[in-house]
Design a protein around this motif. Sequence first.
Motif, PDB file in Angstrom:
ATOM      1  N   THR A 108      14.802  40.571 -33.079  1.00 48.57           N
ATOM      2  CA  THR A 108      13.389  40.648 -33.473  1.00 48.57           C
ATOM      3  C   THR A 108      13.186  41.730 -34.532  1.00 48.57           C
ATOM      4  N   GLN A 118       7.841  36.379 -31.741  1.00 46.46           N
ATOM      5  CA  GLN A 118       8.231  36.209 -30.330  1.00 46.46           C
ATOM      6  C   GLN A 118       6.997  36.338 -29.425  1.00 46.46           C
ATOM      7  N   ASP A 136      11.220  33.228 -34.029  1.00 44.30           N
ATOM      8  CA  ASP A 136      11.806  34.094 -33.011  1.00 44.30           C
ATOM      9  C   ASP A 136      11.618  33.439 -31.645  1.00 44.30           C
ATOM     10  N   THR A 156      15.961  32.312 -33.747  1.00 48.76           N
ATOM     11  CA  THR A 156      16.732  32.896 -32.659  1.00 48.76           C
ATOM     12  C   THR A 156      16.527  32.028 -31.423  1.00 48.76           C
TER      13      THR A 156
END
Length: 243
Positions: free
Chosen positions: A44, A84, A160, A191
């Motif tokens: 992140t 995220q 993310d 990710t």
Amino acid sequence: MAHAVKVSQLTKVIKEKIIVDRISFTVDKGEVFGLLGANGSGKTTTFNMMSGLLTPSSGEVEVLGKSLKEMKKGGIPEVGMVTQQDSFYETLTVKENLEFFADQFGIPKKVSRERISDLLKRVKLTSKKNALASSLSGGMKKRLNLACSLVHDPIVIFMDEPTVGLDPVVRKEIWELLRDLHKAGKVIIFTSHYMDEVEELCDKVAIMFAGRIVDSGTPEKLKKKYKLNQMEDVFAHLIKRGV
Ligand SMILES: Nc1ncnc2c1ncn2[C@@H]1O[C@H](COP(=O)(O)OP(=O)(O)OP(=O)(O)O)[C@@H](O)[C@H]1O
Ligand SMILES: [Mg+2]
């Protein structure tokens, strides 16, 4: 051909702790790139630096041939960032959020209306368009967060953990969306902790451990190199080796 994204010796030190340690990699046009790593390995933090949200301590990020320093901090139109943590407004409705982000990038109403309607369909939120964002379920919020980052039609998209907490059906639908973005020539860097989606979607991966990239390449190449059949095993092998 110039790389779509070039990261050179990127480093972040926070309170004397090295969080990201001189990482370098490139992502080419039309590539899906997976940045993988254990919890707390610095993914992140890396994304935040790559999308202009966080200033690197040292090193360079180049996106579409321009250094991030040349681009304005935050709100770079060529870049979309799916964070995220959700980054929309809870007190606005689903549609108002999308309109807000389209406005931020100066998208003409005529264009944004159509795009918003299409995105709502893609993330299965059409029936919720007038609902307050705060009233959505966790998975729905995740989908709204994704749509908000795509509304200005960015060329390079950082995601993310875009599928965490989604039910299996919606997760596959998000894969479809990623595939379509890929087909449309977008550069996707994401990710994930789900190795099935990494194998399914990524052309190339880099595996991070404690702020460093411990290895990178195509999933095929990595599996061959470590004589393992699954990316999950490669990931576990590299992480264990790093400890
Ligand atoms: N602002 C900050 N201040 C202090 N430490 C921080 C800060 N931001 C991140 N860290 C630390 O940096 C490390 C990397 O965090 P980061 O969020 O980048 O990891 P991550 O790979 O995204 O993990 P996850 O898979 O859990 O999302 C962690 O040890 C975290 O505690
Ligand atoms: Mg993270």
